[in-house]
Design a protein around this motif. Sequence first.
Motif, PDB file in Angstrom:
ATOM      1  N   THR A 279       0.825  -1.213   0.000  1.00  0.00           N
ATOM      2  CA  THR A 279       0.000   0.000   0.000  1.00  0.00           C
ATOM      3  C   THR A 279       0.858   1.262   0.000  1.00  0.00           C
ATOM      4  O   THR A 279       0.588   2.209  -0.740  1.00  0.00           O
ATOM      5  CB  THR A 279      -0.940   0.002   1.211  1.00  0.00           C
ATOM      6  OG1 THR A 279      -0.174  -0.176   2.422  1.00  0.00           O
ATOM      7  CG2 THR A 279      -1.964  -1.117   1.110  1.00  0.00           C
ATOM      8  N   VAL A 280       1.907   1.280   0.818  1.00  0.00           N
ATOM      9  CA  VAL A 280       2.774   2.459   0.860  1.00  0.00           C
ATOM     10  C   VAL A 280       3.480   2.647  -0.477  1.00  0.00           C
ATOM     11  O   VAL A 280       3.532   3.752  -1.027  1.00  0.00           O
ATOM     12  CB  VAL A 280       3.792   2.328   2.012  1.00  0.00           C
ATOM     13  CG1 VAL A 280       4.847   3.429   1.916  1.00  0.00           C
ATOM     14  CG2 VAL A 280       3.082   2.394   3.354  1.00  0.00           C
ATOM     15  N   SER A 281       4.019   1.559  -1.027  1.00  0.00           N
ATOM     16  CA  SER A 281       4.746   1.663  -2.287  1.00  0.00           C
ATOM     17  C   SER A 281       3.822   2.030  -3.441  1.00  0.00           C
ATOM     18  O   SER A 281       4.201   2.811  -4.327  1.00  0.00           O
ATOM     19  CB  SER A 281       5.465   0.351  -2.583  1.00  0.00           C
ATOM     20  OG  SER A 281       6.360   0.023  -1.532  1.00  0.00           O
ATOM     21  N   LEU A 282       2.603   1.474  -3.442  1.00  0.00           N
ATOM     22  CA  LEU A 282       1.667   1.786  -4.527  1.00  0.00           C
ATOM     23  C   LEU A 282       1.286   3.258  -4.516  1.00  0.00           C
ATOM     24  O   LEU A 282       1.314   3.932  -5.562  1.00  0.00           O
ATOM     25  CB  LEU A 282       0.417   0.910  -4.399  1.00  0.00           C
ATOM     26  CG  LEU A 282      -0.695   1.187  -5.413  1.00  0.00           C
ATOM     27  CD1 LEU A 282      -0.206   0.926  -6.829  1.00  0.00           C
ATOM     28  CD2 LEU A 282      -1.926   0.337  -5.109  1.00  0.00           C
ATOM     29  N   LEU A 283       0.928   3.795  -3.346  1.00  0.00           N
ATOM     30  CA  LEU A 283       0.544   5.205  -3.293  1.00  0.00           C
ATOM     31  C   LEU A 283       1.739   6.115  -3.567  1.00  0.00           C
ATOM     32  O   LEU A 283       1.590   7.176  -4.183  1.00  0.00           O
ATOM     33  CB  LEU A 283      -0.076   5.519  -1.930  1.00  0.00           C
ATOM     34  CG  LEU A 283      -1.437   4.854  -1.664  1.00  0.00           C
ATOM     35  CD1 LEU A 283      -1.999   5.279  -0.324  1.00  0.00           C
ATOM     36  CD2 LEU A 283      -2.430   5.191  -2.776  1.00  0.00           C
ATOM     37  N   ALA A 288       4.432   9.698  -7.537  1.00  0.00           N
ATOM     38  CA  ALA A 288       5.781   9.982  -8.014  1.00  0.00           C
ATOM     39  C   ALA A 288       5.756  10.709  -9.344  1.00  0.00           C
ATOM     40  O   ALA A 288       4.773  10.657 -10.098  1.00  0.00           O
ATOM     41  CB  ALA A 288       6.572   8.678  -8.141  1.00  0.00           C
ATOM     42  N   GLN A 289       6.857  11.379  -9.615  1.00  0.00           N
ATOM     43  CA  GLN A 289       7.032  12.022 -10.909  1.00  0.00           C
ATOM     44  C   GLN A 289       7.053  10.944 -11.998  1.00  0.00           C
ATOM     45  O   GLN A 289       7.774   9.950 -11.880  1.00  0.00           O
ATOM     46  CB  GLN A 289       8.349  12.808 -10.921  1.00  0.00           C
ATOM     47  CG  GLN A 289       8.681  13.470 -12.226  1.00  0.00           C
ATOM     48  CD  GLN A 289       7.781  14.657 -12.543  1.00  0.00           C
ATOM     49  OE1 GLN A 289       6.911  14.997 -11.765  1.00  0.00           O
ATOM     50  NE2 GLN A 289       8.006  15.296 -13.670  1.00  0.00           N
ATOM     51  N   SER A 542      19.689  16.954  -4.196  1.00  0.00           N
ATOM     52  CA  SER A 542      19.841  15.799  -5.074  1.00  0.00           C
ATOM     53  C   SER A 542      19.075  14.607  -4.518  1.00  0.00           C
ATOM     54  O   SER A 542      19.126  14.322  -3.323  1.00  0.00           O
ATOM     55  CB  SER A 542      21.325  15.446  -5.211  1.00  0.00           C
ATOM     56  OG  SER A 542      21.492  14.332  -6.057  1.00  0.00           O
ATOM     57  N   TYR A 543      18.388  13.909  -5.418  1.00  0.00           N
ATOM     58  CA  TYR A 543      17.588  12.748  -4.994  1.00  0.00           C
ATOM     59  C   TYR A 543      17.282  11.925  -6.231  1.00  0.00           C
ATOM     60  O   TYR A 543      16.784  12.445  -7.233  1.00  0.00           O
ATOM     61  CB  TYR A 543      16.296  13.221  -4.334  1.00  0.00           C
ATOM     62  CG  TYR A 543      15.373  12.123  -3.835  1.00  0.00           C
ATOM     63  CD1 TYR A 543      15.855  11.055  -3.116  1.00  0.00           C
ATOM     64  CD2 TYR A 543      14.012  12.192  -4.078  1.00  0.00           C
ATOM     65  CE1 TYR A 543      14.997  10.060  -2.651  1.00  0.00           C
ATOM     66  CE2 TYR A 543      13.148  11.215  -3.614  1.00  0.00           C
ATOM     67  CZ  TYR A 543      13.650  10.157  -2.903  1.00  0.00           C
ATOM     68  OH  TYR A 543      12.799   9.174  -2.445  1.00  0.00           O
ATOM     69  N   TYR A 544      17.602  10.647  -6.171  1.00  0.00           N
ATOM     70  CA  TYR A 544      17.390   9.748  -7.307  1.00  0.00           C
ATOM     71  C   TYR A 544      16.639   8.523  -6.811  1.00  0.00           C
ATOM     72  O   TYR A 544      17.148   7.753  -6.013  1.00  0.00           O
ATOM     73  CB  TYR A 544      18.738   9.353  -7.910  1.00  0.00           C
ATOM     74  CG  TYR A 544      18.663   8.383  -9.077  1.00  0.00           C
ATOM     75  CD1 TYR A 544      17.573   8.376  -9.933  1.00  0.00           C
ATOM     76  CD2 TYR A 544      19.688   7.497  -9.328  1.00  0.00           C
ATOM     77  CE1 TYR A 544      17.516   7.505 -11.004  1.00  0.00           C
ATOM     78  CE2 TYR A 544      19.648   6.619 -10.400  1.00  0.00           C
ATOM     79  CZ  TYR A 544      18.551   6.622 -11.230  1.00  0.00           C
ATOM     80  OH  TYR A 544      18.487   5.749 -12.286  1.00  0.00           O
ATOM     81  N   SER A 545      15.409   8.372  -7.280  1.00  0.00           N
ATOM     82  CA  SER A 545      14.572   7.260  -6.827  1.00  0.00           C
ATOM     83  C   SER A 545      13.383   7.149  -7.757  1.00  0.00           C
ATOM     84  O   SER A 545      12.997   8.117  -8.424  1.00  0.00           O
ATOM     85  CB  SER A 545      14.096   7.491  -5.390  1.00  0.00           C
ATOM     86  OG  SER A 545      13.089   6.571  -5.027  1.00  0.00           O
ATOM     87  N   SER A 546      12.802   5.950  -7.794  1.00  0.00           N
ATOM     88  CA  SER A 546      11.548   5.776  -8.524  1.00  0.00           C
ATOM     89  C   SER A 546      10.385   6.452  -7.823  1.00  0.00           C
ATOM     90  O   SER A 546       9.294   6.552  -8.396  1.00  0.00           O
ATOM     91  CB  SER A 546      11.248   4.283  -8.683  1.00  0.00           C
ATOM     92  OG  SER A 546      12.259   3.645  -9.424  1.00  0.00           O
ATOM     93  N   VAL A 548      10.455   9.652  -6.388  1.00  0.00           N
ATOM     94  CA  VAL A 548      10.540  11.110  -6.249  1.00  0.00           C
ATOM     95  C   VAL A 548       9.137  11.690  -6.402  1.00  0.00           C
ATOM     96  O   VAL A 548       8.515  11.531  -7.459  1.00  0.00           O
ATOM     97  CB  VAL A 548      11.465  11.710  -7.322  1.00  0.00           C
ATOM     98  CG1 VAL A 548      11.438  13.224  -7.255  1.00  0.00           C
ATOM     99  CG2 VAL A 548      12.882  11.188  -7.153  1.00  0.00           C
ATOM    100  N   PRO A 549       8.601  12.346  -5.374  1.00  0.00           N
ATOM    101  CA  PRO A 549       7.239  12.879  -5.510  1.00  0.00           C
ATOM    102  C   PRO A 549       7.153  13.908  -6.632  1.00  0.00           C
ATOM    103  O   PRO A 549       8.061  14.733  -6.817  1.00  0.00           O
ATOM    104  CB  PRO A 549       6.973  13.521  -4.137  1.00  0.00           C
ATOM    105  CG  PRO A 549       7.933  12.862  -3.204  1.00  0.00           C
ATOM    106  CD  PRO A 549       9.154  12.566  -4.022  1.00  0.00           C
ATOM    107  N   ALA A 550       6.067  13.869  -7.371  1.00  0.00           N
ATOM    108  CA  ALA A 550       5.874  14.842  -8.442  1.00  0.00           C
ATOM    109  C   ALA A 550       5.857  16.258  -7.877  1.00  0.00           C
ATOM    110  O   ALA A 550       6.369  17.195  -8.507  1.00  0.00           O
ATOM    111  CB  ALA A 550       4.575  14.542  -9.191  1.00  0.00           C
ATOM    112  N   VAL A 551       5.290  16.422  -6.688  1.00  0.00           N
ATOM    113  CA  VAL A 551       5.259  17.749  -6.060  1.00  0.00           C
ATOM    114  C   VAL A 551       6.676  18.247  -5.825  1.00  0.00           C
ATOM    115  O   VAL A 551       7.002  19.417  -6.090  1.00  0.00           O
ATOM    116  CB  VAL A 551       4.478  17.685  -4.730  1.00  0.00           C
ATOM    117  CG1 VAL A 551       4.664  18.959  -3.933  1.00  0.00           C
ATOM    118  CG2 VAL A 551       3.002  17.441  -4.993  1.00  0.00           C
ATOM    119  N   THR A 552       7.538  17.375  -5.344  1.00  0.00           N
ATOM    120  CA  THR A 552       8.927  17.766  -5.080  1.00  0.00           C
ATOM    121  C   THR A 552       9.641  18.138  -6.372  1.00  0.00           C
ATOM    122  O   THR A 552      10.266  19.206  -6.472  1.00  0.00           O
ATOM    123  CB  THR A 552       9.669  16.620  -4.380  1.00  0.00           C
ATOM    124  OG1 THR A 552       9.063  16.355  -3.118  1.00  0.00           O
ATOM    125  CG2 THR A 552      11.127  16.957  -4.184  1.00  0.00           C
TER     126      THR A 552
END
Length: 876
Positions: A279-283, A288-289, A542-546, A548-552
């Motif tokens: 649930t956490v990963s799906l949301l 995410a961007q 700097s932040y690299y991840s699947s 990364v929030p779109a808002v960020t």
Amino acid sequence: MAPTPATPQEAARPQEVAPSRPGRPLPAALRGVLRRLGAPWLAAVLSMGAYCLALALHGSYPLGPRSRAVNDLGNQFVPFHARLWDLLHGTANGDLYFNWSSGYGVPFLADFFTYLMNPFSWLVGLFPRALADFPVFLVTLASIGLGAALMTVFLGLLHPGSGWLRALLSVGYGLCGWVLNDGFADPMWMWGMVALPLVGIAADWCVRRTRWVAGTLLVAVAWAGNFYTAAMATLAMALVLGVRLLTAPPGARGDRLRAAGRAAAMAAVGIALTAPVLTVSLLASRAAQPAPEVLYRHRPPPLYQLAQLLPGGHGGSPAPNIFIGVPGLLLVAAFPFVRAVPPRVRIGWYALAAGVAVSFVWKPTVLLWHGLALPNGSPYRAAFVLSGILVMISWLALAHRPRPRELAAGAGLVALLAVLCRDQGAVSTATWVLVAGGGAATLAALAVLTVPSGARTHRTRTAVTAALTGTVLLGSAYTAFSVTAVRDRIAWFRPKTTLTPASLAVRAGLAGRADWPRSRTDPGPHEFANNDPLLLGGEGGSYYSSYVPAVTARTLQALGAGWYMRGRHTLSFEDPVGRAVMGVGSYLSAAHGRLTAYRAPHAPLLTVRDGPPPAAGGEPSTVFARQERLLGAAVYEVPRLTPAGGAVPLPVRGGWLLPPAPLPAAGRQVAGPDAAGTAFTARCAPGGVVVWSAPWFAGRVGGPGGHVEGAGKYDITANAASELGRVPADGKVTVRVHGQGWQVVPERAVGCLSPRRLAAAVGALRGPRTLTADGHRLTARLPRGAAGRAVLAVPAVAGWSCAVDGGPSRAPASDGGLLAVPLGRGAGRLSCAYVPPGLRPGLAVSGAAGLVLAAVAFGGRLRRRSRLRPSKEARA
């Protein structure tokens, strides 16, 4: 479905006995345990030993002088493990819920679930932080060993037979083509090697109608370690279970349905136990961007795909990497000819392997294997499941003792395959050495081992088994060595430095300048790894991840920060106002060829503003206006650019279209009327700082004090707003632009910053009396008479809730993309906390699944007691 009974030859075979001391035999129970564990241990030792031997021969870390990092992508995971070290030792800025070090504050739990839940990742806490890349290597090594050991156990459930031979075939699974070409670089994916046999063991217990609770826990462990590869493993084992049930000897149809029903229930409850992971990963993924668009352009040619069955090579084009070594390949090829195996079983298993192979190269099923989304990278991440299925087929062939002529027929098929694929990119000199030399030795050894027991002595069997073991060990090591040697000549796999004396020195310097949470210490440019703030410390952008929030991503880019990969990799600010708005008081810059630390005027992390946020009207059209809105003061002059020489640009809406212009030679001055490119002029007050902002521009821009290189590409790569020097005394600013191809320059790409106004604007902002950042919580004592709103220099991602003076918690608003909390009048205390979206529903589902599991376990215990308790008549 019951396991296939042993053949007469197997029944007559002498039993393997655990070693014991003369005169003091081991207890029978201990001998049984050693006999069961001996084969899995052998598989683990051989597979890990072969992998380490290959790295030693190649000189790769940690057994040689080559760089520690495996490639640019794998370099992403050393910083994540360094972050895990910080969490385990209590030195991290943040906790499992929130990461203050990256992206100026981002959620972290989804990252933890996806990248760090492989249990072997937690070994990082046992080593010094400066050696964090060594436990990352251990994750791969230990996953290889455990995967091979568990596959040995599963093969024994699939069909009884020699544990030693099962172990030798499982080495081919542990060092399959997917591991050596894909999985080695991604430690979290390596848990898929463990998940496949784990789920297979659980499914076998469903067939035998036993250990439902234990099987459910195995499914949960598989999904908790890495849900992405566990989903692939579960789908594959569902297909394997279907083949086993359909090809079983004719029997009661109800038994098959009950086995399938038990398996479905076991999978549902086991997956539900790990519901928070999902649930956490799906949301987080939904928020995410979006990744750059990925297209499945074409499938590999049939011969190129078949060539992946041959070990020792690495093709230049993407394809499912599936080889399992020469012994496994020989037995898979011999399987159709083994007459001891019923025809329906041979047809069923071959159809399964062929169907899975085809599903890897057909777009609808490619989407199915990858969670209905094409991955940003290799579209063949599920290839390890086909390697596992091939190992199962090879064991079914060997367990039924193929005759020499059946083995010879398989060898003929392998030879034909090698000849047909001789011109394919995946076939190398090592392939011919392995197929010819290793194949001949393997064929001879198997021909001896599969003859009836009476035709050979125990000494002969021991010698041949030892020779086959040596062949498997050396062949696997040579395969891994040759693949690594070919792979390291590919640019994408070239290593980058991570934990080096230079990066460790930078980390020590940042720690000495830390002033969190009064201000941020930004490690600055993307210098050592894809997640420098996690590696070096500080609180950077700097932040690299699947995830990364779109808002960020969009907030930071709108304020002048850069990004890569369409925002999946954000970068730090490079201009004074961007740093000031985000509270960066100290930062590193590589503007002059070396990393240098600088101080900067900055706003407090939390500022108290009068009145409500500005009304939601039209978005300011320039980065400079958006920065000023958050700063609360006008600090820029933003003149229009005017063409003033060079290649003539074409006016377009909002800017100028530049024709292509060649870059000047290295060291050549670009100023002057005859210089290449296009010159633009603007007028500003003397002494200001010239800031250039053209996010999507690709080329070079020269200004009064130097030049910057742009690599923009809409909307994949965005340039950060950057300094170009000072406004000359005459107030005339000249910039010369060299575009790579046709480029658009915004009409207001230059802003002239007044340092005096910036210092005054920062000094006018009111901060809190005290501010505490503890894990995923912020607590502030506000200045007297606080009213209006509090603005936190944190991107306004979902999951935050704030309370004023102990009142009810409410979701904060957004002010220019940052968190904003209405205060009312006379507010004295503000507290905010972050809870990952989806965590509470996930915990509820997990708790319900736990109750179901407990009820089944308790009910099973009562039934066993009732069966064992004698009836009244029996007692009488």
